[in-house]
Design an enzyme around this catalytic site. Sequence first.
Site, mmCIF file in Angstrom:
data_model
loop_
_atom_site.group_PDB
_atom_site.id
_atom_site.type_symbol
_atom_site.label_atom_id
_atom_site.label_comp_id
_atom_site.label_asym_id
_atom_site.label_seq_id
_atom_site.Cartn_x
_atom_site.Cartn_y
_atom_site.Cartn_z
ATOM 1 N N LYS A 113 35.691 38.022 46.865
ATOM 2 C CA LYS A 113 36.041 38.787 47.713
ATOM 3 C C LYS A 113 34.947 39.581 48.085
ATOM 4 O O LYS A 113 34.017 39.562 47.204
ATOM 5 C CB LYS A 113 37.218 39.475 46.827
ATOM 6 C CG LYS A 113 37.327 41.262 47.121
ATOM 7 C CD LYS A 113 38.221 41.906 46.004
ATOM 8 C CE LYS A 113 38.892 43.322 46.330
ATOM 9 N NZ LYS A 113 39.726 43.535 47.944
ATOM 10 N N HIS A 161 37.299 40.642 40.272
ATOM 11 C CA HIS A 161 38.470 39.683 40.966
ATOM 12 C C HIS A 161 37.305 38.767 40.958
ATOM 13 O O HIS A 161 36.334 37.888 40.613
ATOM 14 C CB HIS A 161 38.093 40.720 42.520
ATOM 15 C CG HIS A 161 39.349 41.226 43.051
ATOM 16 N ND1 HIS A 161 39.584 42.793 42.608
ATOM 17 C CD2 HIS A 161 40.979 41.158 43.360
ATOM 18 C CE1 HIS A 161 40.615 43.413 42.458
ATOM 19 N NE2 HIS A 161 41.186 42.074 42.979
#
Length: 268
Positions: free
Chosen positions: A160, A156
């Site tokens: 995040k 990601h």
Amino acid sequence: MGDNGDMTIKVGVFGAAGRMGRTVCGAVCADPQLHLVAAVDPYHQGLDLRSVTGVDCDLHMALDGDALADAGASVAVDFTVAAGARENLHWCAANGVHAVVGTTGLDEDDLHELAEIFTTSNCVVAPNFAIGAVLMMRFAELAAPWFPTAEIIELHHDQKVDAPSGTALLTAERMTGASVEWGEDPTVEHVLEGARGGRGSGGIPIHSVRLRGLIAHQEVLFGTTGQSLTIRHDSFDRSSYMPGVLLAIKAVVERPGLTVGLDAILGL
Ligand code: NAD
């Protein structure tokens, strides 16, 4: 269905000024079967939707569900925060408005409650609206009984804050639901703490990568004698969620009560 004999579905969006909400407003406006009639975002009340989304639409951000009621919305989409979604969903159930929910952070108790309160209108809750990600999990479930070793790598963007991703955890759960036979980890010497990743359901290792420039990606690696199988899904931007959201808006009208996940809607 809309009034005046037209067959479009009137849609209102909760969280319309947010990253997902804006994208949903644009996708709804671009779909000839749907009609965006209300945009709700109490923290951006009064803001012109056109200036936020670039979509050619005369709406302004409204305070609450009354805007949906006034405009005769039959489906509400919610991409907000868990506490806000709980309130918005109670409003939908009380007002006979169908709901499509992408907000994360709703737990099992919330889902039980939604199943109880959605009696006159329906509700679809999907933790992941990317159809490719839903298929990835289904494919992983199908492969699980044939491969005794498997690992998950989720990758990601560098904003995040939680790891691993909910999708990685859910993938491991689905895999162990489909097979109980998993090989032992041979590692006896952990030269570097955490080198074998975190442990998901059934002890399946989950490795989390955080890199600037990435969006949301996942690989499920399977291995058995003489062969391996890799299933990979990539979300390149928020548009990846839109086909799933549009599908759910059209399907929710026909699905009584609560539906969790897109699997049933996709016929998986
Ligand atoms: P964001 O912070 O950009 O947007 C959230 C918006 O909701 C904000 O504009 C905020 O003002 C508004 N809001 C807060 N409370 C509200 C309320 N009570 N009523 C109406 N609006 C309210 O966040 P985002 O990146 O758009 O993500 C929103 C949610 O969607 C998060 O929970 C995220 O995890 C989830 N998400 C789900 C999927 C999926 O496929 N299911 C995909 C991406 C994001």
